[in-house]
Design a protein around this motif. Sequence first.
Motif, PDB file in Angstrom:
ATOM      1  N   LEU A 193       0.948  -3.645 -31.032  1.00 32.32           N
ATOM      2  CA  LEU A 193       1.556  -2.424 -31.574  1.00 32.32           C
ATOM      3  C   LEU A 193       1.623  -1.255 -30.601  1.00 32.32           C
ATOM      4  O   LEU A 193       2.360  -0.296 -30.833  1.00 32.32           O
ATOM      5  N   LEU A 194       0.859  -1.291 -29.521  1.00 34.97           N
ATOM      6  CA  LEU A 194       0.831  -0.189 -28.560  1.00 34.97           C
ATOM      7  C   LEU A 194       0.877  -0.760 -27.150  1.00 34.97           C
ATOM      8  O   LEU A 194       0.627  -1.954 -26.934  1.00 34.97           O
ATOM      9  N   PRO A 195       1.153   0.093 -26.145  1.00 37.69           N
ATOM     10  CA  PRO A 195       1.196  -0.404 -24.765  1.00 37.69           C
ATOM     11  C   PRO A 195      -0.141  -1.003 -24.334  1.00 37.69           C
ATOM     12  O   PRO A 195      -1.211  -0.537 -24.732  1.00 37.69           O
ATOM     13  N   LYS A 196      -0.044  -2.007 -23.483  1.00 41.58           N
ATOM     14  CA  LYS A 196      -1.236  -2.566 -22.845  1.00 41.58           C
ATOM     15  C   LYS A 196      -1.328  -1.958 -21.444  1.00 41.58           C
ATOM     16  O   LYS A 196      -0.387  -2.087 -20.650  1.00 41.58           O
ATOM     17  N   PRO A 197      -2.420  -1.281 -21.139  1.00 38.65           N
ATOM     18  CA  PRO A 197      -2.534  -0.716 -19.797  1.00 38.65           C
ATOM     19  C   PRO A 197      -2.699  -1.822 -18.773  1.00 38.65           C
ATOM     20  O   PRO A 197      -3.039  -2.964 -19.120  1.00 38.65           O
ATOM     21  N   PRO A 198      -2.467  -1.531 -17.507  1.00 37.84           N
ATOM     22  CA  PRO A 198      -2.677  -2.563 -16.488  1.00 37.84           C
ATOM     23  C   PRO A 198      -4.142  -2.975 -16.413  1.00 37.84           C
ATOM     24  O   PRO A 198      -5.034  -2.167 -16.667  1.00 37.84           O
ATOM     25  N   ALA A 199      -4.387  -4.230 -16.086  1.00 41.85           N
ATOM     26  CA  ALA A 199      -5.765  -4.684 -15.938  1.00 41.85           C
ATOM     27  C   ALA A 199      -6.472  -3.911 -14.832  1.00 41.85           C
ATOM     28  O   ALA A 199      -7.667  -3.606 -14.938  1.00 41.85           O
ATOM     29  N   GLU A 200      -5.726  -3.605 -13.769  1.00 39.93           N
ATOM     30  CA  GLU A 200      -6.289  -2.853 -12.646  1.00 39.93           C
ATOM     31  C   GLU A 200      -5.306  -1.780 -12.190  1.00 39.93           C
ATOM     32  O   GLU A 200      -4.089  -1.912 -12.388  1.00 39.93           O
ATOM     33  N   VAL A 201      -5.841  -0.752 -11.569  1.00 43.26           N
ATOM     34  CA  VAL A 201      -5.023   0.266 -10.915  1.00 43.26           C
ATOM     35  C   VAL A 201      -5.557   0.505  -9.513  1.00 43.26           C
ATOM     36  O   VAL A 201      -6.737   0.269  -9.228  1.00 43.26           O
ATOM     37  N   LEU A 202      -4.666   0.968  -8.657  1.00 43.81           N
ATOM     38  CA  LEU A 202      -5.063   1.446  -7.334  1.00 43.81           C
ATOM     39  C   LEU A 202      -5.287   2.945  -7.431  1.00 43.81           C
ATOM     40  O   LEU A 202      -4.441   3.680  -7.962  1.00 43.81           O
ATOM     41  N   ILE A 203      -6.406   3.421  -6.925  1.00 40.94           N
ATOM     42  CA  ILE A 203      -6.697   4.851  -6.886  1.00 40.94           C
ATOM     43  C   ILE A 203      -6.897   5.256  -5.430  1.00 40.94           C
ATOM     44  O   ILE A 203      -7.607   4.580  -4.679  1.00 40.94           O
ATOM     45  N   SER A 204      -6.268   6.354  -5.039  1.00 34.29           N
ATOM     46  CA  SER A 204      -6.501   6.899  -3.703  1.00 34.29           C
ATOM     47  C   SER A 204      -6.582   8.421  -3.771  1.00 34.29           C
ATOM     48  O   SER A 204      -6.047   9.039  -4.698  1.00 34.29           O
ATOM     49  N   ALA A 205      -7.257   8.997  -2.806  1.00 35.76           N
ATOM     50  CA  ALA A 205      -7.349  10.455  -2.681  1.00 35.76           C
ATOM     51  C   ALA A 205      -7.326  10.805  -1.197  1.00 35.76           C
ATOM     52  O   ALA A 205      -8.041  10.181  -0.400  1.00 35.76           O
ATOM     53  N   ALA A 206      -6.497  11.760  -0.830  1.00 36.72           N
ATOM     54  CA  ALA A 206      -6.356  12.132   0.577  1.00 36.72           C
ATOM     55  C   ALA A 206      -6.268  13.644   0.691  1.00 36.72           C
ATOM     56  O   ALA A 206      -6.092  14.357  -0.307  1.00 36.72           O
ATOM     57  N   ALA A 207      -6.383  14.146   1.924  1.00 42.57           N
ATOM     58  CA  ALA A 207      -6.405  15.594   2.127  1.00 42.57           C
ATOM     59  C   ALA A 207      -5.831  15.956   3.490  1.00 42.57           C
ATOM     60  O   ALA A 207      -5.820  15.140   4.427  1.00 42.57           O
ATOM     61  N   TRP A 208      -5.379  17.193   3.572  1.00 43.97           N
ATOM     62  CA  TRP A 208      -4.917  17.787   4.820  1.00 43.97           C
ATOM     63  C   TRP A 208      -5.626  19.131   4.977  1.00 43.97           C
ATOM     64  O   TRP A 208      -5.532  20.000   4.091  1.00 43.97           O
ATOM     65  N   ALA A 209      -6.343  19.302   6.076  1.00 43.03           N
ATOM     66  CA  ALA A 209      -7.160  20.508   6.280  1.00 43.03           C
ATOM     67  C   ALA A 209      -6.275  21.731   6.473  1.00 43.03           C
ATOM     68  O   ALA A 209      -5.309  21.702   7.264  1.00 43.03           O
ATOM     69  N   TRP A 210      -6.620  22.794   5.766  1.00 41.81           N
ATOM     70  CA  TRP A 210      -5.846  24.033   5.882  1.00 41.81           C
ATOM     71  C   TRP A 210      -5.868  24.575   7.310  1.00 41.81           C
ATOM     72  O   TRP A 210      -4.876  25.142   7.781  1.00 41.81           O
ATOM     73  N   LYS A 211      -6.964  24.400   8.013  1.00 43.76           N
ATOM     74  CA  LYS A 211      -7.058  24.953   9.372  1.00 43.76           C
ATOM     75  C   LYS A 211      -6.055  24.310  10.321  1.00 43.76           C
ATOM     76  O   LYS A 211      -5.700  24.884  11.369  1.00 43.76           O
ATOM     77  N   ASP A 212      -5.581  23.114   9.956  1.00 44.27           N
ATOM     78  CA  ASP A 212      -4.608  22.407  10.791  1.00 44.27           C
ATOM     79  C   ASP A 212      -3.179  22.546  10.289  1.00 44.27           C
ATOM     80  O   ASP A 212      -2.231  22.180  11.004  1.00 44.27           O
ATOM     81  N   LEU A 213      -3.000  23.037   9.078  1.00 48.43           N
ATOM     82  CA  LEU A 213      -1.671  23.106   8.469  1.00 48.43           C
ATOM     83  C   LEU A 213      -0.901  24.326   8.965  1.00 48.43           C
ATOM     84  O   LEU A 213      -1.290  25.475   8.710  1.00 48.43           O
ATOM     85  N   THR A 214       0.195  24.111   9.649  1.00 50.05           N
ATOM     86  CA  THR A 214       1.116  25.202   9.929  1.00 50.05           C
ATOM     87  C   THR A 214       2.008  25.404   8.714  1.00 50.05           C
ATOM     88  O   THR A 214       2.071  24.549   7.819  1.00 50.05           O
ATOM     89  N   GLU A 215       2.711  26.508   8.677  1.00 45.47           N
ATOM     90  CA  GLU A 215       3.644  26.710   7.566  1.00 45.47           C
ATOM     91  C   GLU A 215       4.716  25.619   7.557  1.00 45.47           C
ATOM     92  O   GLU A 215       5.120  25.137   6.493  1.00 45.47           O
ATOM     93  N   THR A 216       5.144  25.196   8.731  1.00 46.64           N
ATOM     94  CA  THR A 216       6.143  24.132   8.809  1.00 46.64           C
ATOM     95  C   THR A 216       5.617  22.835   8.209  1.00 46.64           C
ATOM     96  O   THR A 216       6.321  22.145   7.451  1.00 46.64           O
ATOM     97  N   ASP A 217       4.365  22.489   8.533  1.00 50.76           N
ATOM     98  CA  ASP A 217       3.768  21.278   7.965  1.00 50.76           C
ATOM     99  C   ASP A 217       3.628  21.388   6.448  1.00 50.76           C
ATOM    100  O   ASP A 217       3.890  20.430   5.719  1.00 50.76           O
ATOM    101  N   PHE A 218       3.186  22.555   5.982  1.00 46.65           N
ATOM    102  CA  PHE A 218       3.025  22.764   4.538  1.00 46.65           C
ATOM    103  C   PHE A 218       4.367  22.591   3.825  1.00 46.65           C
ATOM    104  O   PHE A 218       4.462  21.891   2.808  1.00 46.65           O
TER     105      PHE A 218
END
Length: 545
Positions: A243-268
């Motif tokens: 009667l309702l959706p079946k979620p996936p048995a597994e998911v991929l999870i990722s987390a990443a970052a970009w340091a503000w000290k390295d970010l130029t306005e162009t990169d942002f």
Amino acid sequence: MAGAAVIGGAATAGTATAAEPVAGAAPAARPASAVAVTPADKRYPDLVRGWNQRWVGAPDAVYVVETTEQVAQVVQLAVDKGKRITVRGGGHCWEDFVFNADVDVIVDMSEMATVGYDPRMHAFSVEAGARLLDVYERLYRPWGVTIPAGTCYSVGVGGHVSGGGWGMLLRKHGLVIDHLYAVEVVVVDASGKVRTVVATREQDDPNRDLWWAHTGGGGGNFGIVTRYWFRSPGAPGRTPESLLPKPPAEVLISAAAWAWKDLTETDFVRLVKNFADWHVAHSEPDDPNSAICSLLSLNHRSNGAVNIVTQVDASVPRAEKLHADFMAAVTRGVGVRTGPAVTPIGEFKPMPEFAEPRRLPWMQATQYIGTANATTNNPTLKGDFKSAYMRASFPARHIRKLYKHLSREDLGNPTASLMLSSHGGQSNAVPATATAYAHRDSAFKMAWMIWWTDPADEAASVRWIREFYEDLYVETGGVPVPDGVTDGCYVNYPDVDLSDPRHNTSSVPWHELYYKGNYPRLQRIKKAYDPRNVFRHRQSIELPS
């Protein structure tokens, strides 16, 4: 007990008999009376506040209810005595709609949290006080199904569903309201008589409009929701598991970052535009990339980094490649190293362990994301928030203003951020008028947020978020009017500034930002089910003139 009273008596005449959910063993018997917690009770200080500590009420009493009949009794008492009434579900309302100086009676739904299969409705019954993580576990463990609702574990179903209900499975399975079969609501008629109405999506249901109003019309407008029933349209079988959706048995999870000290306005600019462009290009309902849901957290410079969290349905073919292609698209032309997320990710805690994508069982991932919300787990925070939907990518001038306000040096609050969240996919498969939720052609949505604990920080915090928002939308009167680029605001992220002419100088009223062309129908339903305007707050649906 000191400071407590009970409200009892026979069920109000006209109250419908609600179906009781069945999930194996019979539910425990519930008392006939609600408990009224008054100012003399030691529990009172905890019951007159929600998640946002800016708002603390001082009602005559908070009624802790356990049954629909108790809700009807409390509402009848309030109506008979001319008392202003509001309702608390999970307590996550961002504004003072529940806890404010005008409220005399608060109905606390926290004990109405039963989840189970109801054979009489051939649907899953979820009481309005249930919290999201409990709902996921109680649907998934016995039956292997879910509803595509939100991430935060402690959000209450009552308000979340009625406002539309964004979640990380929306691109694959739509919004939670797209699986709503029926709703049970305690309402008040023109004579002041309380009754309970069960409204379904069936075309011949005389109360179908009331069901429709709760598919995005927002909480606190028509009555008190006591129960929802969920069954997907066109569900293929007769067993609960179908009667309702079946979620996936597994998911991929990722987390990443970009340091503000390295970010130029162009990169942002490149990073933000890449994220936006990808979502615009992949917003159609049947796009293969609907397996991806991502959150780009544009944190204030004082946080130290800009972060991204991504979830991919790992059951689809070549899930790792889908993820890699997505990240390549987001980082294309960005001249800054992608690293682990070692600073808070907007409202979430750091996630350095997901620098490389990891496969997790779906329930484990849902538990992790749902409880990784550092702000939700801190009961002392005050906050201010704003929202917008995006139909197209950012104009260049908009991204420059994002950079300007996120790198301002007059603010040193690392909780300040703008979160860009995936939309589109199956959430865009439903016509804008089929439900009250009107943002059916958006590619992604945005949420501004900032928190503080020291009262001395409030003025600067509110000033920053207002100046940021109004400067971004200066050309459209300080708000994201529905046009070719923006598409209004999310009613579950309420913002009273939208109805304040000092902050919304456009010709577009607050209700069009939330509901667009669906507002007149919501007004007619308001008149039909709450003609005395018993259920109201600072941005509730207005009775038609």
